[in-house]
Design an enzyme around this catalytic site. Structure first.
Site, PDB file in Angstrom:
ATOM      1  N   THR A  56     -43.574  22.807 -69.964  1.00  0.00           N
ATOM      2  CA  THR A  56     -42.267  23.017 -69.369  1.00  0.00           C
ATOM      3  C   THR A  56     -41.227  22.125 -70.020  1.00  0.00           C
ATOM      4  O   THR A  56     -40.099  22.521 -70.227  1.00  0.00           O
ATOM      5  CB  THR A  56     -42.329  22.709 -67.860  1.00  0.00           C
ATOM      6  OG1 THR A  56     -43.493  23.327 -67.353  1.00  0.00           O
ATOM      7  CG2 THR A  56     -41.117  23.211 -67.140  1.00  0.00           C
ATOM      8  N   TYR A  57     -41.626  20.917 -70.312  1.00  0.00           N
ATOM      9  CA  TYR A  57     -40.627  20.014 -70.865  1.00  0.00           C
ATOM     10  C   TYR A  57     -41.121  19.320 -72.122  1.00  0.00           C
ATOM     11  O   TYR A  57     -40.687  18.237 -72.473  1.00  0.00           O
ATOM     12  CB  TYR A  57     -40.194  18.998 -69.791  1.00  0.00           C
ATOM     13  CG  TYR A  57     -41.199  17.926 -69.466  1.00  0.00           C
ATOM     14  CD1 TYR A  57     -40.861  16.584 -69.605  1.00  0.00           C
ATOM     15  CD2 TYR A  57     -42.478  18.234 -69.036  1.00  0.00           C
ATOM     16  CE1 TYR A  57     -41.778  15.589 -69.317  1.00  0.00           C
ATOM     17  CE2 TYR A  57     -43.388  17.254 -68.744  1.00  0.00           C
ATOM     18  CZ  TYR A  57     -43.046  15.934 -68.884  1.00  0.00           C
ATOM     19  OH  TYR A  57     -43.961  14.956 -68.613  1.00  0.00           O
TER      20      TYR A  57
ATOM     21  N   ASP B 113     -51.955  18.906 -60.350  1.00  0.00           N
ATOM     22  CA  ASP B 113     -51.827  20.155 -61.123  1.00  0.00           C
ATOM     23  C   ASP B 113     -53.149  20.465 -61.835  1.00  0.00           C
ATOM     24  O   ASP B 113     -53.170  20.769 -63.029  1.00  0.00           O
ATOM     25  CB  ASP B 113     -50.669  20.059 -62.116  1.00  0.00           C
ATOM     26  CG  ASP B 113     -50.219  21.446 -62.602  1.00  0.00           C
ATOM     27  OD1 ASP B 113     -50.614  22.456 -61.971  1.00  0.00           O
ATOM     28  OD2 ASP B 113     -49.484  21.520 -63.599  1.00  0.00           O
TER      29      ASP B 113
ATOM     30  N   GLY C   8     -49.074  23.590 -78.579  1.00  0.00           N
ATOM     31  CA  GLY C   8     -48.871  23.870 -77.161  1.00  0.00           C
ATOM     32  C   GLY C   8     -47.429  23.695 -76.774  1.00  0.00           C
ATOM     33  O   GLY C   8     -46.671  23.014 -77.465  1.00  0.00           O
ATOM     34  N   GLN C   9     -47.080  24.348 -75.704  1.00  0.00           N
ATOM     35  CA  GLN C   9     -45.725  24.184 -75.193  1.00  0.00           C
ATOM     36  C   GLN C   9     -45.781  24.075 -73.693  1.00  0.00           C
ATOM     37  O   GLN C   9     -46.381  24.925 -73.030  1.00  0.00           O
ATOM     38  CB  GLN C   9     -44.862  25.381 -75.594  1.00  0.00           C
ATOM     39  CG  GLN C   9     -43.458  25.246 -75.071  1.00  0.00           C
ATOM     40  CD  GLN C   9     -42.483  26.152 -75.795  1.00  0.00           C
ATOM     41  OE1 GLN C   9     -42.823  26.771 -76.799  1.00  0.00           O
ATOM     42  NE2 GLN C   9     -41.282  26.238 -75.291  1.00  0.00           N
TER      43      GLN C   9
ATOM     44  N   ASN D 117     -43.146  19.925 -76.250  1.00  0.00           N
ATOM     45  CA  ASN D 117     -43.861  20.674 -77.278  1.00  0.00           C
ATOM     46  C   ASN D 117     -44.996  19.767 -77.736  1.00  0.00           C
ATOM     47  O   ASN D 117     -44.807  18.550 -77.836  1.00  0.00           O
ATOM     48  CB  ASN D 117     -42.947  20.969 -78.470  1.00  0.00           C
ATOM     49  CG  ASN D 117     -41.936  22.044 -78.123  1.00  0.00           C
ATOM     50  OD1 ASN D 117     -42.218  22.943 -77.328  1.00  0.00           O
ATOM     51  ND2 ASN D 117     -40.751  21.947 -78.685  1.00  0.00           N
TER      52      ASN D 117
HETATM   53  N1  LIG Z   1     -54.442  16.047 -76.308  1.00  0.00           N
HETATM   54  C1  LIG Z   1     -54.228  17.321 -76.571  1.00  0.00           C
HETATM   55  N2  LIG Z   1     -54.933  17.939 -77.515  1.00  0.00           N
HETATM   56  C2  LIG Z   1     -54.726  19.238 -77.795  1.00  0.00           C
HETATM   57  N3  LIG Z   1     -53.850  20.016 -77.145  1.00  0.00           N
HETATM   58  C3  LIG Z   1     -53.101  19.455 -76.183  1.00  0.00           C
HETATM   59  C4  LIG Z   1     -53.240  18.077 -75.842  1.00  0.00           C
HETATM   60  N4  LIG Z   1     -52.379  17.804 -74.841  1.00  0.00           N
HETATM   61  C5  LIG Z   1     -51.734  18.946 -74.573  1.00  0.00           C
HETATM   62  N5  LIG Z   1     -52.150  19.947 -75.369  1.00  0.00           N
HETATM   63  C6  LIG Z   1     -51.685  21.352 -75.356  1.00  0.00           C
HETATM   64  O1  LIG Z   1     -50.317  21.412 -75.052  1.00  0.00           O
HETATM   65  C7  LIG Z   1     -50.069  22.137 -73.826  1.00  0.00           C
HETATM   66  C8  LIG Z   1     -48.932  21.485 -73.065  1.00  0.00           C
HETATM   67  O2  LIG Z   1     -49.264  20.145 -72.769  1.00  0.00           O
HETATM   68  P1  LIG Z   1     -49.008  19.506 -71.332  1.00  0.00           P
HETATM   69  O3  LIG Z   1     -49.680  20.384 -70.326  1.00  0.00           O
HETATM   70  O4  LIG Z   1     -49.406  18.083 -71.346  1.00  0.00           O
HETATM   71  O5  LIG Z   1     -47.416  19.631 -71.265  1.00  0.00           O
HETATM   72  P2  LIG Z   1     -46.451  19.918 -70.047  1.00  0.00           P
HETATM   73  O6  LIG Z   1     -45.069  19.991 -70.603  1.00  0.00           O
HETATM   74  O7  LIG Z   1     -46.661  18.926 -68.985  1.00  0.00           O
HETATM   75  O8  LIG Z   1     -46.980  21.331 -69.637  1.00  0.00           O
HETATM   76  P3  LIG Z   1     -46.932  22.134 -68.281  1.00  0.00           P
HETATM   77  O9  LIG Z   1     -45.615  22.798 -68.248  1.00  0.00           O
HETATM   78  O10 LIG Z   1     -48.078  23.117 -68.439  1.00  0.00           O
HETATM   79  O11 LIG Z   1     -47.148  21.181 -67.175  1.00  0.00           O
HETATM   80  C9  LIG Z   1     -51.420  22.113 -73.101  1.00  0.00           C
HETATM   81  O12 LIG Z   1     -51.612  23.235 -72.283  1.00  0.00           O
HETATM   82  C10 LIG Z   1     -52.427  22.070 -74.249  1.00  0.00           C
HETATM   83  O13 LIG Z   1     -52.745  23.370 -74.678  1.00  0.00           O
END
Ligand SMILES: Nc1ncnc2c1ncn2[C@@H]1O[C@H](COP(=O)(O)OP(=O)(O)OP(=O)(O)O)[C@@H](O)[C@H]1O
Length: 541
Positions: free
Chosen positions: A113-114, A227, A110-111, A116
């Site tokens: 905004t801030y 969110d 997953g990726q 990976n």
């Molecule tokens: N515990 C987990 N198990 C599996 N995949 C995960 C987990 N946590 C996050 N991911 C994957 O990684 C992606 C990004 O994680 P997260 O939303 O926590 O990051 P973020 O940088 O805050 O993202 P956003 O920009 O969407 O707010 C998620 O959409 C999900 O697909």
């Protein structure tokens, strides 16, 4: 919000103040809980006081302040990097960091905004985990503090339907930090957008029951998620749903409302009060988003996929009715005069969702109340008719075992479909050239909502990379929002012209999911390759 803000923002940009102002917005917004996070120094504080905004206490917030010297020393001795202890001492208090070499990275999954996110194996236990690697640009204290808030909030929560922070990985010499979570194989957006998966009524109830239970816990612990959306609702192979991504979450005090930023919640799930600029809000924001998700699961598609803030509000008013004069007067929302529609709309939830199970309508109706005070709480939602009438929510363990499915996979699938459509169109164009009459009477293509979403995400990334890492910048600044189809300097009034024709929610079919769904969505991105590509791009600039 389009142009009033747009003009102002461009003027600020000219003065080189945009970044500072974005931070100030967050600073103004979360004076109480995040006082030490978001204040940048005396000047900002003076500005806040000059505005006469309420501050709960002049004492430093012990949860967020820098640790005393001896604690800092202890933390460094325990293996924490000094930069982290200095800025986020409270968030890591009592924890010991795990070493990066005690995990084996398997895949990038997953990726954000801030960040990976990687799938990894804990070599000590053999357990598969998710490692969220937080990017810090030059260890900028602002971004470290945002991450500290996420950690503090995650540590406050402990519930089966809320993602659990299992540890932190870093070392004294390291410039990065990994958050360790249990690994979740799906997210609700990935499942809901998979054309091969149709949820039954009791399956929808099962997911929604878990969502409300998780939200109830967050709200009882005075945490607003801010969110809630399908891609932040992770699901494991036993059907357990956990609310994740607390990057925009905030503590709130139910007894003393305090100002917070209104620039939170992904557009399609953002309640009207935030679009109208409310800075004093509460649990209602998460419940609005939950209402959008409930209707989305039953409809099989997002119910209000707006492309701009203006279009989003217009979609809301068309479905939920425009607010009464009484509400406009009572709410005193900052952008009320700008966004008050010229034409009034009647609420039409029951007609629009006439094919939904009858017990879902009262719940959707109250969650999608324009006035946040009229929305049910998560606890009340759990006791609503929706959950107490048959068919009851199924057991999570009885949910079908789906192949891994994330929003990211759905995007790859969409991209592939788009690529194929484009290829098909190119071929068809070749054919059409010889048969021009066939072009007459072709239907207008359905707008590609995910393309808009992707554009938003890309822009968010750009913004985040370009500016300081304030989470409020996850959303396009108003002047950029204007660029999405609301020209600067045009009328602020919502004009139906901006709203593409809505597709009615008429043919929802609560069929049983197909038994053997094989919709593997192709290989995950190879992180090494992505890294190499990024490095290339960076050097190419
Ligand atoms: N515990 C987990 N198990 C599996 N995949 C995960 C987990 N946590 C996050 N991911 C994957 O990684 C992606 C990004 O994680 P997260 O939303 O926590 O990051 P973020 O940088 O805050 O993202 P956003 O920009 O969407 O707010 C998620 O959409 C999900 O697909």
């Amino acid at each position: 919000m389009g142009c009033a803000f747009g003009k102002e923002a461009s003027r600020r940009e000219e003065r080189g103040e945009e970044v500072r102002e974005a931070k100030a917005e967050v600073g103004r917004g979360e004076v109480v809980e995040n006082e030490n996070i978001e204040k940048e120094g005396g000047r900002e504080e003076r500005r806040t006081r000059a505005r006469g905004e309420r501050r709960r206490s002049s004492k430093p917030n012990p949860r967020l302040s820098n640790p005393p010297n001896h604690v800092h020393g202890e933390q460094v001795a325990a293996g924490w990097p000094s930069w982290l202890s200095k800025v986020a001492g409270e968030a890591i208090n009592g924890l010991t960091p795990r070493r990066a070499d005690s995990f084996e990275k398997l895949d990038k999954i997953g990726q954000g905004t801030y960040s990976n996110v990687y799938k990894a194996r804990d070599t000590l236990t053999g357990k598969i985990v998710a490692l969220k690697k937080v990017r810090f640009d030059n260890l900028e204290p602002e971004s470290v503090k945002f991450m500290a808030r996420e950690i503090l909030i995650l540590r406050r929560l402990d519930h089966p339907n809320v993602i659990k922070l299992e540890g932190l990985v870093t070392s004294r010499m390291s410039c990065s930090l990994y958050l360790v979570f249990e690994y979740m194989v799906h997210d609700l957006a990935g499942l809901a957008t998979n054309p091969a998966i149709k949820f039954t009524e009791s399956q929808v109830k099962c997911y929604m029951h878990q969502l409300f239970s998780g939200l109830e816990h967050c709200h009882n612990r005075h945490v607003l998620h801010r969110d809630i959306k399908g891609s932040n609702l992770l699901i494991d192979n036993d059907g357990i749903l956990r609310i994740a991504d607390f990057g925009l979450a905030s503590f709130y005090d139910p007894n003393h409302k305090h100002p917070m930023t209104s620039r939170v919640v992904t557009l399609w799930y953002r309640p009207p009060e935030l679009l109208l600029g409310a800075t004093e809000y509460s649990v209602g924001v998460d419940l609005w988003s939950a209402g959008c998700i409930l209707a989305e699961l039953l409809a099989g598609k997002p119910i209000m996929p707006g492309r701009t803030e203006v279009e989003q509000l217009h979609k809301i008013f068309k479905l939920c009715g425009s607010p009464s004069d009484e509400y406009w007067k009572k709410s005193k929302l900052p952008h009320a005069t700008i966004f008050k529609p010229q034409q009034s709309y009647k609420r039409c939830i029951a007609e629009t969702f006439k094919d939904f199970p009858p017990s879902s309508l009262p719940l959707i109706d109250t969650l999608l109340a324009i006035d946040p005070d009229e929305r049910l709480t998560a606890t009340a939602a759990l006791h609503s008719e929706f959950f107490t009438t048959k068919p009851y929510a199924c057991e999570p363990s009885s949910l079908p075992k789906y192949p891994p499915s994330k929003e990211m996979d759905a995007k790859l699938r969409d991209e592939e479909a788009r690529r194929l459509r484009a290829a098909g169109k190119a071929n068809a164009d070749g054919v059409k050239k010889s048969r021009p009459r066939e072009r007459v009477g072709r239907g207008i293509p359905v707008p590609e909502a995910n393309a808009e979403l992707q554009a938003n995400i890309d822009r968010r990334r750009l913004i985040t990379h370009a500016n300081a890492k304030s989470k409020s910048e996850k959303f396009p600044p108003p002047h950029q929002d204007g660029a999405l189809g609301y020209p600067l300097g045009s009328s602020h009034h919502m004009d139906p012209v901006f709203d593409p024709p809505d597709v009615p929610f008429s043919s929802t079919n609560f069929s049983q999911p197909k038994a053997n769904i094989q919709t593997w969505s192709g290989p995950l991105v190879d992180s090494a390759a992505v890294g190499a590509q990024r490095r290339k791009k960076k050097h190419g600039k």
